[in-house]
Design an enzyme around this catalytic site. Structure first.
Site, PDB file in Angstrom:
ATOM      1  CB  CYS A 113     -31.494  65.474 -20.323  1.00 41.36           C
ATOM      2  SG  CYS A 113     -30.391  65.055 -21.664  1.00 41.36           S
ATOM      3  CG  HIS A 239     -35.113  63.294 -20.704  1.00 43.00           C
ATOM      4  ND1 HIS A 239     -35.054  64.024 -21.861  1.00 43.00           N
ATOM      5  CD2 HIS A 239     -33.921  62.652 -20.587  1.00 43.00           C
ATOM      6  CE1 HIS A 239     -33.866  63.838 -22.426  1.00 43.00           C
ATOM      7  NE2 HIS A 239     -33.164  63.007 -21.675  1.00 43.00           N
ATOM      8  CG  ASN A 269     -31.858  62.526 -25.256  1.00 42.67           C
ATOM      9  OD1 ASN A 269     -32.326  63.631 -25.000  1.00 42.67           O
ATOM     10  ND2 ASN A 269     -31.078  61.861 -24.437  1.00 42.67           N
TER      11      ASN A 269
HETATM   12  N1  ACO Z   1     -25.022  50.402 -33.804  1.00 38.78           N
HETATM   13  C1  ACO Z   1     -24.574  49.140 -33.695  1.00 38.78           C
HETATM   14  N2  ACO Z   1     -23.834  48.706 -32.664  1.00 38.78           N
HETATM   15  C2  ACO Z   1     -23.539  49.616 -31.712  1.00 38.78           C
HETATM   16  C3  ACO Z   1     -23.962  50.952 -31.775  1.00 38.78           C
HETATM   17  C4  ACO Z   1     -24.735  51.340 -32.884  1.00 38.78           C
HETATM   18  N3  ACO Z   1     -25.219  52.594 -33.047  1.00 38.78           N
HETATM   19  N4  ACO Z   1     -23.515  51.603 -30.689  1.00 38.78           N
HETATM   20  C5  ACO Z   1     -22.830  50.713 -29.964  1.00 38.78           C
HETATM   21  N5  ACO Z   1     -22.833  49.521 -30.574  1.00 38.78           N
HETATM   22  C6  ACO Z   1     -22.199  48.259 -30.136  1.00 38.78           C
HETATM   23  C7  ACO Z   1     -21.012  48.493 -29.234  1.00 38.78           C
HETATM   24  O1  ACO Z   1     -19.857  48.781 -29.989  1.00 38.78           O
HETATM   25  C8  ACO Z   1     -20.932  47.171 -28.522  1.00 38.78           C
HETATM   26  O2  ACO Z   1     -20.301  46.256 -29.389  1.00 38.78           O
HETATM   27  P1  ACO Z   1     -19.286  45.146 -28.812  1.00 38.78           P
HETATM   28  O3  ACO Z   1     -20.124  44.289 -27.897  1.00 38.78           O
HETATM   29  O4  ACO Z   1     -18.827  44.467 -30.040  1.00 38.78           O
HETATM   30  O5  ACO Z   1     -18.219  45.927 -28.080  1.00 38.78           O
HETATM   31  C9  ACO Z   1     -22.383  46.738 -28.390  1.00 38.78           C
HETATM   32  O6  ACO Z   1     -23.126  47.530 -29.344  1.00 38.78           O
HETATM   33  C10 ACO Z   1     -22.948  46.946 -27.013  1.00 38.78           C
HETATM   34  O7  ACO Z   1     -22.580  48.252 -26.550  1.00 38.78           O
HETATM   35  P2  ACO Z   1     -23.131  48.815 -25.183  1.00 38.78           P
HETATM   36  O8  ACO Z   1     -22.649  50.225 -25.008  1.00 38.78           O
HETATM   37  O9  ACO Z   1     -22.873  47.844 -24.082  1.00 38.78           O
HETATM   38  O10 ACO Z   1     -24.683  48.814 -25.517  1.00 38.78           O
HETATM   39  P3  ACO Z   1     -25.908  49.027 -24.560  1.00 38.78           P
HETATM   40  O11 ACO Z   1     -26.771  47.856 -24.546  1.00 38.78           O
HETATM   41  O12 ACO Z   1     -25.506  49.606 -23.245  1.00 38.78           O
HETATM   42  O13 ACO Z   1     -26.697  50.142 -25.362  1.00 38.78           O
HETATM   43  C11 ACO Z   1     -27.009  52.510 -25.224  1.00 38.78           C
HETATM   44  C12 ACO Z   1     -26.079  51.378 -25.638  1.00 38.78           C
HETATM   45  C13 ACO Z   1     -28.260  52.455 -26.100  1.00 38.78           C
HETATM   46  C14 ACO Z   1     -26.299  53.822 -25.453  1.00 38.78           C
HETATM   47  C15 ACO Z   1     -27.411  52.323 -23.739  1.00 38.78           C
HETATM   48  O14 ACO Z   1     -26.265  52.162 -22.958  1.00 38.78           O
HETATM   49  C16 ACO Z   1     -28.184  53.480 -23.230  1.00 38.78           C
HETATM   50  O15 ACO Z   1     -29.303  53.698 -23.596  1.00 38.78           O
HETATM   51  N6  ACO Z   1     -27.581  54.250 -22.288  1.00 38.78           N
HETATM   52  C17 ACO Z   1     -28.193  55.461 -21.815  1.00 38.78           C
HETATM   53  C18 ACO Z   1     -27.929  56.520 -22.808  1.00 38.78           C
HETATM   54  C19 ACO Z   1     -28.738  57.730 -22.566  1.00 38.78           C
HETATM   55  O16 ACO Z   1     -29.935  57.664 -22.467  1.00 38.78           O
HETATM   56  N7  ACO Z   1     -28.051  58.851 -22.527  1.00 38.78           N
HETATM   57  C20 ACO Z   1     -28.627  60.075 -22.370  1.00 38.78           C
HETATM   58  C21 ACO Z   1     -29.294  60.144 -21.009  1.00 38.78           C
HETATM   59  S1  ACO Z   1     -29.087  61.622 -20.288  1.00 38.78           S
HETATM   60  C22 ACO Z   1     -29.531  62.621 -21.425  1.00 38.78           C
HETATM   61  O17 ACO Z   1     -30.613  62.503 -21.914  1.00 38.78           O
HETATM   62  C23 ACO Z   1     -28.479  63.557 -21.919  1.00 38.78           C
END
Ligand code: ACO
Length: 312
Positions: A113, A239, A269
């Site tokens: 990214c 980004h 993204n």
């Molecule tokens: N829909 C519904 N529920 C979901 C989904 C979805 N699409 N995805 C995950 N969940 C659930 C999980 O299973 C979990 O359920 P549980 O509590 O029953 O186990 C719950 O949501 C919470 O999961 P977390 O992973 O803790 O959720 P979080 O609040 O961290 O959000 C996210 C997830 C959005 C991916 C966040 O961690 C994030 O934004 N991380 C950075 C990701 C990113 O930006 N990556 C790319 C950056 S680098 C680049 O650009 C390549």
């Protein structure tokens, strides 16, 4: 020696995949996706549409915008994480598709990214050294290629598209690519990487924590290096990883929300294409004006991170 921006272009595939479309095929909801990421829709390329196809259209539009022909360019750099072929580079294939009749150097950079910032960093060095006159920089991604449809936590996050910018050598060091900084830390490989079967492996919460720390750090570093503050910057165009990452990073830097350009709701993204797509979107919609100062921080797999200061 410096540079100036002479053209830009972008391409988004026709097919739009909304959060509601995801609701139909996996256990997710529009509410969850919007609340956690700010994303509402993303563009997905057709099966037969490649990274090279998208990069070529964005590059052609940038050339038209600059009123230039491909033979007027003397270096092409493409940032992409998702090319279908291991070789040759996307950049050299774009030259072929655009009908270049000269032997123009062309290569790809892979900085995930942060790839477009790495490409800008190379271009800045070449301009400073007086080595090239006009550089075409492309960011192009088909992230939908990597989607693991059984993993709802990553499937909803990504989109496809391409953007391009053309910079020309200039005697002013206050225009074009003014400054860049790039960093990496290979020890954090496990946090976010591709798998041998072309899927995204990500520890979301850990990635989130690193992104909100490292993107603002890079942005602050580059402002300190340039001797400026948030007041001097017209737009922060980060980004587009996730709305929460963008807004909390901007708050840490003291940027008001009105100065932050957000396209993650429309494009999701798009990795190395996200910043340049956002810049193109801002120009096309009259948000960004020529002469304004843009701060563009990025973060991605590697880990890699960095920032660019561009007077557009
Ligand atoms: N829909 C519904 N529920 C979901 C989904 C979805 N699409 N995805 C995950 N969940 C659930 C999980 O299973 C979990 O359920 P549980 O509590 O029953 O186990 C719950 O949501 C919470 O999961 P977390 O992973 O803790 O959720 P979080 O609040 O961290 O959000 C996210 C997830 C959005 C991916 C966040 O961690 C994030 O934004 N991380 C950075 C990701 C990113 O930006 N990556 C790319 C950056 S680098 C680049 O650009 C390549």
């Amino acid at each position: 020696m410096g540079s100036r921006l002479v053209g830009y272009g972008s391409y988004l595939p026709e097919r739009v995949m909304t959060n509601q479309d995801f609701e139909k095929i996996m256990d997710t909801s529009d509410e969850w996706i919007v609340q956690r990421t700010g994303m509402r829709e993303r563009h997905f390329a057709r099966d037969d549409e490649t990274v090279v196809d998208m990069a070529t259209i964005a590059a052609k539009r940038a050339l038209e915008n600059a009123k230039l022909k491909i033979d007027d360019i003397d270096l092409v750099i493409c940032a992409s994480t998702s090319p279908e072929l291991d070789f040759p580079s996307v950049a050299v294939q774009v030259l072929g598709k655009l009908g270049a009749t000269k032997n123009i150097p062309a290569y790809d950079v892979r900085g995930a990214c942060t790839g477009f910032i790495y490409a800008l960093h190379c271009a800045r060095a070449f301009f400073t050294a007086g080595m090239h006159e006009r550089i075409l920089i492309i960011g192009a991604e088909k992230m939908s290629r990597f989607i693991d449809w059984s993993d709802r936590s990553t499937a909803v996050l990504f989109g496809d598209g391409a953007g391009a910018m053309i910079f020309e050598r200039s005697t002013s060091s206050y225009s074009g690519i003014i400054d860049t900084v790039v960093m990496s830390d290979g020890r954090e490989f496990d946090m976010l990487h591709g798998s041998p079967d072309h899927h995204i492996i990500m520890n979301g919460p850990e990635t989130y924590k690193k992104a909100v720390e490292l993107m603002p750090n890079a942005a602050q570093y580059i402002m300190d290096h340039a001797g400026i503050t948030a007041d001097n910057v017209d737009w922060i165009i980060p980004h587009q990883a996730n709305l929460r990452i963008i807004t909390s990073g901007a708050a840490r830097l003291g940027f008001p929300l009105e100065k932050i350009l957000v396209t993650v709701d429309k494009h999701a993204n798009t990795s190395a294409a996200s910043g340049v797509l956002a810049i193109a979107y801002a120009f096309d919609n009259g948000i960004l004006k020529h002469g304004q100062l843009v701060l563009y921080p990025a973060f991605g797999s590697g880990l890699t991170w960095g920032a660019a200061l561009i007077r557009v």
